[in-house]
Design a protein around this motif. Structure first.
Motif: not given
Length: 218
Positions: A78, A82-89, A93
């Motif tokens: 997961d 999320r990182a691949n689509v540029g979401s903030m971790l 995490e």
């Protein structure tokens, strides 16, 4: 590879479930435990020999240098998605990512001293990233605390907040004396009013220095 479909009677006769339970106790990470529980036998003799050789190589390796640690291995599916689509971790995490990278580095260093077996290919797939590991560790203090140096913008914001807080301390040290309490160098001048906070001369000097430093940053 062709897996044999075990019937319930065959599995019961072989006590296959108990074998997997015993094997699972030797796994450290949740991922490895799940893999142990899902293992199936094969009807391909070449697969059986391959697994036996690899198991024996691992046994010899651990006899020489014990087993490498795998306590920092977490599910990353997961987080990577999320990182691949540029979401903030989240900080928590990122700490898990750091733990995985640290573990990869330890395993890589461990295997350099026992290299030369049929399981080399497994360890060759473990790629540490010391730069990213150090970057996360220096930026994330805990799951609920970010270091000041995580970014230049965050550092500047927190510095301004600290400067404003020190301004308040200076104001408390020299308030309007009409009907109010005045605290000078840690001594309450008007005892009829409760002191909000005691400020020493050292505090004032530090506050003034912080003010000057803050102005230099602007």
């Amino acid at each position: 590879m062709s897996d044999i479909k075990l019937t319930s009677n065959t599995a019961r006769s072989l006590e296959y479930g108990k074998i997997l339970e015993i094997l699972t106790t030797y796994a450290v990470s949740d991922m490895a435990k799940e893999m142990c529980k899902s293992l199936l036998p094969s009807d391909k003799i070449e697969d059986v020999y391959k697994w036996q050789y690899e198991t024996d190589a691992a046994r010899v390796m651990t006899a020489k240098r014990k087993s490498p640690g795998f306590s920092g291995v977490y599910y990353m599916t997961d987080i990577v998605a999320r990182a691949n689509v540029g979401s903030m971790l989240l900080p928590e995490e990122l700490l898990r990512v750091s733990a995985l990278l640290r573990n990869a580095r330890f395993v890589n260093e461990y295997y350099e001293n026992v290299r030369g077996s049929v399981i080399d290919y497994i360890f060759d797939e473990v790629t540490p990233n010391p730069y990213l590991e150090e970057k996360i560790d220096s930026s994330i203090i805990s799951a609920d605390k970010i270091a000041d140096n995580a970014s230049g913008e965050l550092f500047a914001i927190r510095r301004r907040i600290s400067a404003e807080e020190l301004k308040i301390k200076i104001g408390l040290a020299h308030p309007d004396t009409d009907g109010g309490s005045m605290i000078v160098y840690g001594r309450n001048v008007n005892s009829s009013h409760a002191a909000t906070e005691e400020i020493t001369s050292a505090d004032i000097r530090l506050a003034m220095k912080a003010e000057l430093d803050a102005l230099k940053q602007t």
